[in-house]
Design a protein around this motif. Structure first.
Motif, PDB file in Angstrom:
ATOM      1  N   THR A  97      77.673   6.147  35.169  1.00 25.77           N
ATOM      2  CA  THR A  97      78.081   6.103  33.765  1.00 25.77           C
ATOM      3  C   THR A  97      76.902   5.698  32.872  1.00 25.77           C
ATOM      4  O   THR A  97      76.643   6.342  31.848  1.00 25.77           O
ATOM      5  CB  THR A  97      79.257   5.106  33.596  1.00 25.77           C
ATOM      6  OG1 THR A  97      80.236   5.421  34.581  1.00 25.77           O
ATOM      7  CG2 THR A  97      79.867   5.195  32.215  1.00 25.77           C
ATOM      8  N   SER A  99      73.718   5.959  33.492  1.00 26.70           N
ATOM      9  CA  SER A  99      72.718   7.037  33.490  1.00 26.70           C
ATOM     10  C   SER A  99      73.171   8.188  32.591  1.00 26.70           C
ATOM     11  O   SER A  99      72.370   8.756  31.844  1.00 26.70           O
ATOM     12  CB  SER A  99      72.495   7.581  34.904  1.00 26.70           C
ATOM     13  OG  SER A  99      72.093   6.558  35.768  1.00 26.70           O
ATOM     14  N   GLY A 100      74.458   8.526  32.689  1.00 22.77           N
ATOM     15  CA  GLY A 100      74.998   9.621  31.877  1.00 22.77           C
ATOM     16  C   GLY A 100      74.838   9.344  30.396  1.00 22.77           C
ATOM     17  O   GLY A 100      74.425  10.218  29.622  1.00 22.77           O
ATOM     18  N   LYS A 101      75.139   8.122  29.999  1.00 26.99           N
ATOM     19  CA  LYS A 101      75.021   7.769  28.582  1.00 26.99           C
ATOM     20  C   LYS A 101      73.562   7.839  28.120  1.00 26.99           C
ATOM     21  O   LYS A 101      73.274   8.369  27.043  1.00 26.99           O
ATOM     22  CB  LYS A 101      75.570   6.358  28.358  1.00 26.99           C
ATOM     23  CG  LYS A 101      77.086   6.306  28.412  1.00 26.99           C
ATOM     24  CD  LYS A 101      77.598   4.902  28.126  1.00 26.99           C
ATOM     25  CE  LYS A 101      79.119   4.883  28.127  1.00 26.99           C
ATOM     26  NZ  LYS A 101      79.652   3.518  27.990  1.00 26.99           N
ATOM     27  N   PHE A 103      71.152   9.554  29.488  1.00 25.69           N
ATOM     28  CA  PHE A 103      70.749  10.961  29.518  1.00 25.69           C
ATOM     29  C   PHE A 103      71.132  11.641  28.207  1.00 25.69           C
ATOM     30  O   PHE A 103      70.331  12.338  27.579  1.00 25.69           O
ATOM     31  CB  PHE A 103      71.424  11.672  30.701  1.00 25.69           C
ATOM     32  CG  PHE A 103      71.067  13.123  30.817  1.00 25.69           C
ATOM     33  CD1 PHE A 103      69.879  13.511  31.425  1.00 25.69           C
ATOM     34  CD2 PHE A 103      71.910  14.115  30.316  1.00 25.69           C
ATOM     35  CE1 PHE A 103      69.542  14.856  31.526  1.00 25.69           C
ATOM     36  CE2 PHE A 103      71.572  15.453  30.407  1.00 25.69           C
ATOM     37  CZ  PHE A 103      70.385  15.829  31.022  1.00 25.69           C
ATOM     38  N   LYS A 104      72.352  11.390  27.779  1.00 24.80           N
ATOM     39  CA  LYS A 104      72.853  12.026  26.550  1.00 24.80           C
ATOM     40  C   LYS A 104      72.045  11.542  25.329  1.00 24.80           C
ATOM     41  O   LYS A 104      71.625  12.353  24.494  1.00 24.80           O
ATOM     42  CB  LYS A 104      74.338  11.712  26.368  1.00 24.80           C
ATOM     43  CG  LYS A 104      74.963  12.498  25.233  1.00 24.80           C
ATOM     44  CD  LYS A 104      76.461  12.564  25.304  1.00 24.80           C
ATOM     45  CE  LYS A 104      77.008  13.508  24.238  1.00 24.80           C
ATOM     46  NZ  LYS A 104      76.514  13.240  22.886  1.00 24.80           N
ATOM     47  N   ILE A 105      71.784  10.246  25.281  1.00 24.63           N
ATOM     48  CA  ILE A 105      71.016   9.684  24.159  1.00 24.63           C
ATOM     49  C   ILE A 105      69.625  10.338  24.091  1.00 24.63           C
ATOM     50  O   ILE A 105      69.177  10.784  23.035  1.00 24.63           O
ATOM     51  CB  ILE A 105      70.867   8.150  24.319  1.00 24.63           C
ATOM     52  CG1 ILE A 105      72.218   7.453  24.097  1.00 24.63           C
ATOM     53  CG2 ILE A 105      69.812   7.595  23.358  1.00 24.63           C
ATOM     54  CD1 ILE A 105      72.238   5.988  24.522  1.00 24.63           C
ATOM     55  N   GLN A 107      68.616  13.191  25.468  1.00 31.64           N
ATOM     56  CA  GLN A 107      68.727  14.632  25.208  1.00 31.64           C
ATOM     57  C   GLN A 107      68.950  14.901  23.717  1.00 31.64           C
ATOM     58  O   GLN A 107      68.289  15.740  23.124  1.00 31.64           O
ATOM     59  CB  GLN A 107      69.913  15.233  25.984  1.00 31.64           C
ATOM     60  CG  GLN A 107      69.644  15.501  27.439  1.00 31.64           C
ATOM     61  CD  GLN A 107      68.533  16.506  27.686  1.00 31.64           C
ATOM     62  OE1 GLN A 107      67.426  16.121  28.009  1.00 31.64           O
ATOM     63  NE2 GLN A 107      68.803  17.789  27.525  1.00 31.64           N
ATOM     64  N   ASP A 108      69.910  14.151  23.133  1.00 33.05           N
ATOM     65  CA  ASP A 108      70.232  14.331  21.711  1.00 33.05           C
ATOM     66  C   ASP A 108      68.997  14.116  20.850  1.00 33.05           C
ATOM     67  O   ASP A 108      68.761  14.839  19.883  1.00 33.05           O
ATOM     68  CB  ASP A 108      71.333  13.339  21.279  1.00 33.05           C
ATOM     69  CG  ASP A 108      72.690  13.757  21.834  1.00 33.05           C
ATOM     70  OD1 ASP A 108      72.764  14.868  22.407  1.00 33.05           O
ATOM     71  OD2 ASP A 108      73.660  12.978  21.712  1.00 33.05           O
ATOM     72  N   GLU A 109      68.199  13.113  21.256  1.00 32.81           N
ATOM     73  CA  GLU A 109      67.017  12.793  20.473  1.00 32.81           C
ATOM     74  C   GLU A 109      65.998  13.938  20.527  1.00 32.81           C
ATOM     75  O   GLU A 109      65.387  14.293  19.534  1.00 32.81           O
ATOM     76  CB  GLU A 109      66.386  11.513  21.016  1.00 32.81           C
ATOM     77  CG  GLU A 109      65.640  10.755  19.959  1.00 32.81           C
ATOM     78  CD  GLU A 109      65.192   9.399  20.478  1.00 32.81           C
ATOM     79  OE1 GLU A 109      65.303   8.446  19.718  1.00 32.81           O
ATOM     80  OE2 GLU A 109      64.738   9.319  21.631  1.00 32.81           O
ATOM     81  N   LYS A 110      65.886  14.544  21.721  1.00 35.13           N
ATOM     82  CA  LYS A 110      64.947  15.670  21.878  1.00 35.13           C
ATOM     83  C   LYS A 110      65.371  16.844  20.998  1.00 35.13           C
ATOM     84  O   LYS A 110      64.556  17.512  20.387  1.00 35.13           O
ATOM     85  CB  LYS A 110      64.909  16.113  23.341  1.00 35.13           C
ATOM     86  CG  LYS A 110      63.813  15.403  24.119  1.00 35.13           C
ATOM     87  CD  LYS A 110      63.744  15.867  25.562  1.00 35.13           C
ATOM     88  CE  LYS A 110      63.031  14.802  26.378  1.00 35.13           C
ATOM     89  NZ  LYS A 110      63.379  14.856  27.784  1.00 35.13           N
TER      90      LYS A 110
END
Lengths: 113, 245
Positions: A97, A99-101, A103-105, A107-110
């Motif tokens: 969980t 790591s997933g959060k 990862f999303k943070i 990715q969104d920033e990229k």
């Protein structure tokens, strides 16, 4: 993303502080040898491993922050992390969980860059 | 009195006072008459320790503590240097080429019989060799050695913490339990362990920890075949006791 923002977003407990750097990478593994081989510098490391050697591994690889998931953190590890000025953070969630959060943070920033 | 798990100056976590000479002198004072240096993935302090031990009337078995790719620690023992060296070469070749940083892990020092520093190991030794537990056991056996999982009760680097349980087909003559725990506590939790023989050694990284716990064997000679007999209670060879001080 700055570590302080990640701490807020994931509601992490802070055991030891380091520099508030911008994080672009994260790595999840509980085997120190795998982290030694693969983790990138200025990253966040997510693990359940609480052996004191995690601080030495983070120092050597210039990992900025360690997030320990699911469990307590031994005093000696906290002391060592403070000496080395590495962020030591506790999460009540499991590694998947957390790591997933993150990862999303990241990715969104990229995408927004 | 047998202490077969001692780290020298070559182990990054081993204290710089752990020279072959100091180790042998300390063993002599304590009355330990069979020792082994088991550095992490390394053997370069072995020969000089054996030579010194013999001068002090102490028996020596060649040893090395290997960290396998499952990140678990296995003690390996041999009667002769060629066998030890063969296994070490494989282990070392498969050890990742990451340079030790003494500030974080400690120095890895090779010391001669007179306590002169003769070299440093550059590769980080406290790391996993890319060899599986299974393959390690195979090459140890091929080279006439024995393998003993180290500190199986430990929360890190122990066989149970790393892979959950001891594989049924393993050939371990003994399991090592650390000084802090008793085998009965472990067997109460994990009953399948009762079919194994336990030993305890100090895992000393500092001089004053040598002999902190040790195993008393009944053996005719300090050799691998004798230890194997003791593991099966054959020909009056046996474990007499584990002493924890």
């Amino acid at each position: 993303m700055l570590i302080k923002n990640i701490i807020k977003l994931l509601n992490l407990k802070v055991y030891s502080e380091g520099k508030d750097l911008n994080i672009e990478n994260a790595y999840t593994s509980d085997l120190l040898s795998i982290v030694l081989a693969n983790a990138k510098r200025n990253s966040i490391w997510i693990t359940v491993q609480k052996h004191i050697n995690i601080v030495a591994v983070a120092s050597l690889k210039e990992i900025s922050a360690i997030i320990i998931t699911e469990d307590y953190i031994p005093e000696e590890v906290i002391k060592k992390a403070k000496e080395e000025k590495i962020w030591l953070l506790g999460s009540k969630e499991d590694s998947f969980t957390a790591s997933g959060k993150i990862f999303k943070i990241l990715q969104d920033e990229k995408i927004h860059d | 009195m047998t202490d077969l798990h001692i780290h020298s100056t070559l182990s990054p976590c081993g204290s710089l006072e752990m020279s072959p000479k100091r180790i042998v002198e300390r063993a002599k004072i304590l009355g330990i008459n069979l020792i082994s240096i088991t550095d992490h993935n390394a053997i370069q302090n072995s020969e000089q320790t054996k030579n010194l031990a013999e001068k002090y009337g102490i028996s020596y078995i060649y040893g090395m503590e290997v960290q396998t790719e499952e990140e678990l620690h296995v003690l390996t023992y041999f009667d002769n240097y060629t066998d030890l060296s063969n296994v070490w070469k494989t282990v070392y070749e498969k050890l990742p080429n990451i340079k030790n940083n003494p500030d974080y892990f400690g120095d890895q020092v090779i010391v001669d019989e007179e306590e002169n520093i003769v070299g440093f190991e550059e590769k980080l030794l406290l790391n996993s060799s890319k060899i599986s537990l299974e393959d390690l056991c195979k090459i140890v056996q091929e080279n006439n050695g024995i393998a003993i999982p180290a500190h199986i009760d430990s929360a890190a680097y122990g066989i149970i913490s790393q892979i959950g349980f001891i594989p049924h087909d393993s050939f371990f003559p003994f399991l090592e339990i650390s000084c802090e725990h008793k085998e009965k506590e472990l067997i109460d939790k994990l009953s399948y362990l009762k079919s194994y023989k336990f030993v305890s050694f100090s895992d000393a990284h500092y001089i004053n920890k040598i002999g902190k716990c040790y195993t008393v064997f009944e053996l005719e000679l300090p050799t691998i075949p004798e230890l194997l007999m003791a593991s099966k209670d054959l020909n009056k060879r046996k474990i007499i006791d584990i002493i924890r001080s």
